[in-house]
Design an enzyme around this catalytic site. Structure first.
Site, PDB file in Angstrom:
ATOM      1  N   LYS A 107       1.964  -3.230  31.114  1.00  0.00           N
ATOM      2  CA  LYS A 107       1.200  -2.997  32.343  1.00  0.00           C
ATOM      3  C   LYS A 107      -0.290  -3.136  32.079  1.00  0.00           C
ATOM      4  CE  LYS A 107      -0.434   0.679  33.915  1.00  0.00           C
ATOM      5  NZ  LYS A 107      -1.779   1.306  34.091  1.00  0.00           N
ATOM      6  N   ASP A 153       2.350  -0.520  38.131  1.00  0.00           N
ATOM      7  CA  ASP A 153       2.222   0.907  37.840  1.00  0.00           C
ATOM      8  C   ASP A 153       3.083   1.672  38.834  1.00  0.00           C
ATOM      9  OD1 ASP A 153       0.887   0.816  40.246  1.00  0.00           O
ATOM     10  OD2 ASP A 153      -1.001   1.634  39.486  1.00  0.00           O
TER      11      ASP A 153
END
Length: 219
Positions: free
Chosen positions: A124, A142
């Site tokens: 991420k 996220d």
């Protein structure tokens, strides 16, 4: 060729946000890729607002990766102790800086594989760097992105963040992939709240699975 209902949903999503949120950027404050990387590492399970209050003093003390690499976990901790999980993040920041200096001449790498070699940098965070720092068509997922994409129905109940990422990338135009990441984050942060979404303030209820299902249950 006729578009699927899912692709029509994506087209409507892109059309709405392109008109109503043409500028969508990170709320983290930074001046270069090194500062952004530090800020993103600190932002895990912490608000951008809190990170932005913390980083000015941190960046004054450690303006470069070399400066941070020459420090200690204990010193870095004193600058970030108001952040969530400061002990672990201090270790990651020191390791990240030392790895940058040792393996990348102090320069933040601009590819996904090398970024993930840095302590504290998962997929991420690496995707955030690719999208924000290097303007590449990357989709960081996220909690906001995962929740909102599933709630709207863009990802059809994806089981994990990687599945969500791949589905979003497959259906979004390449030119808006990185911006769509911010659309989903900001929509989740200010409108599509986790516990009580503000559906009355939402402009995409017509394409939202959650809203349609809730209305059907009430009728």
């Amino acid at each position: 060729m006729k578009k699927t209902k899912l692709q029509q949903k994506y087209d409507a999503f892109v059309a709405y946000f392109s008109e109503h949120m043409p500028v969508a950027e990170t709320e983290l404050e930074y001046t270069d890729p090194y500062q952004l990387l530090v800020a993103v590492i600190l932002s895990a399970q912490c608000t951008d607002k809190r990170v932005n209050k913390t980083t000015p003093a941190l960046f004054r003390r450690f303006p470069t990766a070399q400066d941070m690499a020459d420090s200690t976990v204990e010193e870095i901790y004193t600058y970030i102790k108001s952040i969530s999980y400061p002990n672990n993040k201090a270790k990651n920041l020191l390791g990240m800086a030392q790895t940058l200096v040792r393996d990348f001449n102090g320069v933040v790498p601009n590819n996904l594989d090398d970024l993930q070699k840095l302590p504290g940098v998962g997929r991420k965070t690496a995707n955030v760097m690719m999208a924000v720092a290097f303007d590449q068509p990357a989709m960081p997922v996220d909690t906001h992105v995962f929740r909102v994409a599933n709630r709207i129905g863009l990802t059809q109940n994806s089981k994990n963040v990687l599945e969500t990422e791949k589905t979003l990338v497959a259906h979004l135009p390449k030119a808006v992939i990185s911006k769509a990441h911010h659309w989903l984050i900001l929509h989740g942060r200010y409108v599509c709240l986790a516990r009580k979404p503000k559906c009355s303030e939402c402009g995409i209820t017509a394409i939202c699975d959650y809203y349609v299902k809730a209305n059907n249950q009430r009728s």
